[in-house]
Design a protein around this motif. Structure first.
Motif, PDB file in Angstrom:
ATOM      1  N   TYR A  37       0.808  -1.082  -0.212  1.00  0.00           N
ATOM      2  CA  TYR A  37       0.078   0.160  -0.062  1.00  0.00           C
ATOM      3  C   TYR A  37       0.807   1.286  -0.095  1.00  0.00           C
ATOM      4  O   TYR A  37       1.809   1.461   0.744  1.00  0.00           O
ATOM      5  N   PRO A  38       0.498   2.084  -0.587  1.00  0.00           N
ATOM      6  CA  PRO A  38       1.275   3.505  -0.817  1.00  0.00           C
ATOM      7  C   PRO A  38       1.124   4.097   0.595  1.00  0.00           C
ATOM      8  O   PRO A  38       0.346   4.111   1.561  1.00  0.00           O
ATOM      9  N   SER A  67      -7.553  12.179  -4.548  1.00  0.00           N
ATOM     10  CA  SER A  67      -8.723  11.140  -4.280  1.00  0.00           C
ATOM     11  C   SER A  67      -8.404   9.463  -4.103  1.00  0.00           C
ATOM     12  O   SER A  67      -8.988   8.952  -3.102  1.00  0.00           O
ATOM     13  N   ARG A  68      -7.260   9.170  -4.452  1.00  0.00           N
ATOM     14  CA  ARG A  68      -6.597   7.961  -4.223  1.00  0.00           C
ATOM     15  C   ARG A  68      -6.265   7.756  -2.760  1.00  0.00           C
ATOM     16  O   ARG A  68      -6.445   6.866  -2.061  1.00  0.00           O
ATOM     17  N   SER A  73      -6.955   5.685   2.378  1.00  0.00           N
ATOM     18  CA  SER A  73      -6.930   5.883   3.965  1.00  0.00           C
ATOM     19  C   SER A  73      -8.079   5.246   4.669  1.00  0.00           C
ATOM     20  O   SER A  73      -8.286   4.997   5.725  1.00  0.00           O
ATOM     21  N   MET A  74      -9.187   4.804   3.949  1.00  0.00           N
ATOM     22  CA  MET A  74     -10.293   4.166   4.486  1.00  0.00           C
ATOM     23  C   MET A  74      -9.843   2.723   4.696  1.00  0.00           C
ATOM     24  O   MET A  74     -10.463   2.171   5.715  1.00  0.00           O
ATOM     25  N   LEU A  79      -2.816   5.910   7.786  1.00  0.00           N
ATOM     26  CA  LEU A  79      -2.881   6.882   6.558  1.00  0.00           C
ATOM     27  C   LEU A  79      -4.146   7.715   6.413  1.00  0.00           C
ATOM     28  O   LEU A  79      -5.163   7.323   6.163  1.00  0.00           O
ATOM     29  N   LYS A  80      -3.914   8.852   6.998  1.00  0.00           N
ATOM     30  CA  LYS A  80      -5.124   9.622   7.114  1.00  0.00           C
ATOM     31  C   LYS A  80      -4.946  11.060   6.226  1.00  0.00           C
ATOM     32  O   LYS A  80      -3.678  11.387   6.146  1.00  0.00           O
ATOM     33  N   PRO A  81      -5.944  11.503   5.620  1.00  0.00           N
ATOM     34  CA  PRO A  81      -5.682  12.609   4.749  1.00  0.00           C
ATOM     35  C   PRO A  81      -4.971  13.668   5.484  1.00  0.00           C
ATOM     36  O   PRO A  81      -5.256  13.936   6.658  1.00  0.00           O
TER      37      PRO A  81
END
Length: 104
Positions: A37-38, A67-68, A73-74, A79-81
């Motif tokens: 995952y990024p 958007s990605r 992040s979901m 990883l949160k925006p």
């Protein structure tokens, strides 16, 4: 000589844009496997890369990357925006506007 410089600048922008497009396509393959995952660094790198392209496409690609990031992040709790991502996206839109993108 000015035409040579303009041609060189245009080629440089095209080259940077192609590199940025190729790097952005790797996001699709990264999300296929949980182990790849990024990360936050991945998204920052891509946004910085687009900001430096000088391309009229920088803003649109920045929106796609954001958007990605929000989608990933979901599924990935750590990883949160983050605000830096949104600031870099705005800078990408500035790049697009400076390059002549109408409506940026």
């Amino acid at each position: 000589k000015d035409s040579d410089k303009t041609s060189t600048d245009k080629n440089s922008i095209e080259m940077r844009t192609e590199v940025a497009k190729e790097a952005t396509t790797y996001l699709d393959s990264m999300v296929r496997h949980e182990t790849s995952y990024p990360t936050r660094v991945t998204f920052i790198f891509l946004l910085q890369l687009w900001r430096k392209t000088g391309s009229t496409e920088a803003g649109e690609y920045a929106d796609e990357i954001l958007s990605r990031m929000e989608t990933v992040s979901m599924y990935q709790r750590d990883l949160k925006p983050f605000s830096n991502g949104y600031m870099l996206a705005l800078e990408c839109w500035h790049t697009a506007a400076t390059a002549g993108y109408v409506g940026a």
